[in-house]
Enzyme design. Structure first.
Site, mmCIF file in Angstrom:
data_model
loop_
_atom_site.group_PDB
_atom_site.id
_atom_site.type_symbol
_atom_site.label_atom_id
_atom_site.label_comp_id
_atom_site.label_asym_id
_atom_site.label_seq_id
_atom_site.Cartn_x
_atom_site.Cartn_y
_atom_site.Cartn_z
ATOM 1 C CG HIS A 188 -9.932 -2.223 1.513
ATOM 2 N ND1 HIS A 188 -10.390 -2.539 2.766
ATOM 3 C CD2 HIS A 188 -8.543 -2.455 1.197
ATOM 4 C CE1 HIS A 188 -9.126 -3.451 3.291
ATOM 5 N NE2 HIS A 188 -8.279 -3.364 2.413
ATOM 6 C CE1 TYR A 238 -2.534 -6.605 3.788
ATOM 7 C CE2 TYR A 238 -3.363 -6.288 1.592
ATOM 8 C CZ TYR A 238 -3.414 -6.044 3.098
ATOM 9 O OH TYR A 238 -4.447 -5.570 3.410
ATOM 10 C CE1 TYR A 296 -4.228 -1.150 0.695
ATOM 11 C CE2 TYR A 296 -3.206 -2.759 1.734
ATOM 12 C CZ TYR A 296 -4.403 -2.641 1.144
ATOM 13 O OH TYR A 296 -5.571 -3.351 1.371
ATOM 14 C CG HIS A 342 -8.119 -7.200 0.245
ATOM 15 N ND1 HIS A 342 -6.971 -7.703 0.669
ATOM 16 C CD2 HIS A 342 -8.335 -6.111 0.782
ATOM 17 C CE1 HIS A 342 -6.331 -6.967 1.548
ATOM 18 N NE2 HIS A 342 -7.224 -5.828 1.411
ATOM 19 N NE ARG A 378 -7.228 -9.863 4.932
ATOM 20 C CZ ARG A 378 -8.235 -8.952 4.651
ATOM 21 N NH1 ARG A 378 -7.910 -7.694 4.408
ATOM 22 N NH2 ARG A 378 -9.000 -9.346 3.993
HETATM 23 FE FE FE Z 1 -6.316 -4.302 2.830
#
Ligand code: FE
Lengths: 204, 250
Positions: free
Chosen positions: B170, B155, B116, B168, B165
């Site tokens: 959000h 990640y 991110y 995905h 995770r």
């Molecule tokens: Fe996330």
């Protein structure tokens, strides 16, 4: 409540996670140039009617520590008690006030500030007036379903005493968890996620 | 007044009650962050008032040209984000199956390597200088939406010793009433990490998880350019107002 047979189910909620800022307040977290400004960051302009107030909100976890990665949205009526929404059928709200705001909590202090106006009173379902209030919606890492509550005002004692939602709170000691304390033009409001002072959250 | 972008009269009935068994519980200890952040007392239930029935409106005019193109909206001129190019599209419906127009969708995600663009993300995977990770769209008359992006990487995250995770995206969703406000995540068909994820695992109903998994949609691909995934979102529906209680004289 009867529901139709072919009903779909609402999409299940998932946490906003620690990086909610990227999506909802990108300028705040250093992602510039995609949107001009962060949506909901400014609520009032010089033409907005009503008393200017500041909300100073913190969200505290079960140890009393303020969350530094939460995001709060507020939704409120204008100074005349009208919502700026197509579902508002009683009249046209102040065109200089959308009534919706969004702010992240400060990454160092956990404080979340809104510059807005004091809302007017809005009628309850049966026509009685509710006390002035602001709807809060809180998301963060560790919160699986966004939390819904209200902020009422400490200097509205009489209106608060006759508010039909506050009246529904069975444990009267919990009513003050929804009342922001006035200090000058600022209202201080601590949301407690857990513990003795747990805020009353809504399912509505 | 009509609904945004629509000739339909606004609906004002109360929303169907949220099925709290379908959503994840607040306290899901396998997802450790929930332990100290979950309310423990009963929620206060009441039928929607105007404060929940109304909600902010966002018009198409607020959108920039590249808002629904994450491949280019942060990229330098002439460049684009690295990764598997995909189109995500679908409809926003309410629980009665009606498309919901004028819904603001905001999405955010990691880059193709699972990183991110956020100072709190210290994962080893590199940032992509041409990828910011945010986008938005507003649904059309039938509740339809689409955007272009790169498929995010999975990640690792600090929860259990080896939790990952699944890939995905959000999603934040605004319906017509503030009571419809929703944040969720979209997963990708066939990802083996979905069923190992403690955040997904907070949802106890298998069908509720499956409804968050986007299906590969070969009908909507762009040949030699992008794969497509279909993701429909369902918001709370409204009860009919035909037999609503009205205040006296109304
Ligand atoms: Fe996330």
């Amino acid at each position: 409540m009867a529901q139709s047979l072919d009903q779909l189910k609402e999409s299940a909620s998932q946490t906003a996670g620690p990086y909610v800022h990227i999506g909802l307040t990108p300028n705040f977290c250093g992602i510039g140039g995609v949107y001009q400004s962060d949506l909901g960051s400014t609520m009032v302009n010089s033409e907005t009617k009503g008393e200017r107030i500041e909300l100073r909100i913190r969200v505290l976890d079960g140890t009393g520590t303020p969350l530094k990665d939460a995001l709060i949205e507020i939704w409120q009526a204008d100074a005349g008690g009208l919502y700026n929404s197509p579902a508002e059928l009683r009249g046209a709200a102040d065109p200089n006030f959308q009534g919706w705001g969004r702010q992240p909590t400060d990454m160092e202090t956990g404080v979340c500030l809104f510059q807005t106006i004091k809302p007017g009173r809005v009628p309850f379902r049966d026509g009685r007036l509710m006390a002035p209030h602001i709807t809060l919606w809180i998301v963060a890492r560790g919160i699986n379903v966004g939390l819904h509550t209200r902020l009422y005002f400490s200097d509205e004692e009489k209106a608060n005493a006759e508010d039909p939602i506050l009246a529904r709170i069975e444990h009267r000691l919990r009513v003050p968890t929804l009342i922001a304390e006035r200090q000058g033009d600022t209202y201080l409001f601590d949301v407690h996620l857990q513990g003795e002072k747990e805020t009353v959250f809504f399912d509505s | 007044m009509a609904e945004p972008g629509s000739n339909r009269a606004p609906e004002t009935g109360a929303f169907f009650q949220r099925d709290r068994q379908w959503h994840p519980a607040a306290f899901t200890p396998n997802y450790k962050s929930s332990v100290l952040r979950s309310p423990q007392k009963a929620l206060l239930s009441f039928d929607n008032t105007l404060s929940e029935l109304t909600g902010p409106v966002f018009g198409h005019a607020m959108l920039g040209e590249l808002d629904n193109d994450l491949i280019h909206n942060f990229a330098r001129a002439g460049e684009s984000a690295i990764g598997e190019r995909i189109i995500v599209h679908g409809r926003v419906l309410d629980e009665r199956g009606k498309g919901v127009p004028g819904v603001l969708l905001e999405f955010w995600q990691a880059n193709a390597g699972g990183r991110y663009r956020h100072k709190k993300d210290g994962y080893l995977a590199p940032l992509d200088p041409n990828f910011g990770g945010c986008g938005r769209a507003i649904t059309g008359e039938d509740g339809d939406y689409a955007f272009r992006t790169v498929r995010p990487g999975p990640y690792p995250w600090p929860n259990g010793p080896n939790d990952w995770r699944p890939a995905h995206i959000h999603f934040s969703v605004f319906g017509h009433g503030f009571a419809q406000r929703l944040i969720t995540q979209m997963y990708f068909e066939g990802d083996p990490l979905i069923w190992r994820c403690p955040i997904v695992g907070g949802i106890s109903n298998k069908a509720a998880v499956e409804a968050l998994i986007a299906a590969l949609d070969m009908q909507a691909t762009i040949p030699m350019d992008a794969l497509a995934y279909r993701f429909d979102i369902v918001l709370r529906g409204r009860r009919s107002t035909l037999f609503e209680n009205r205040p006296e004289g109304n």
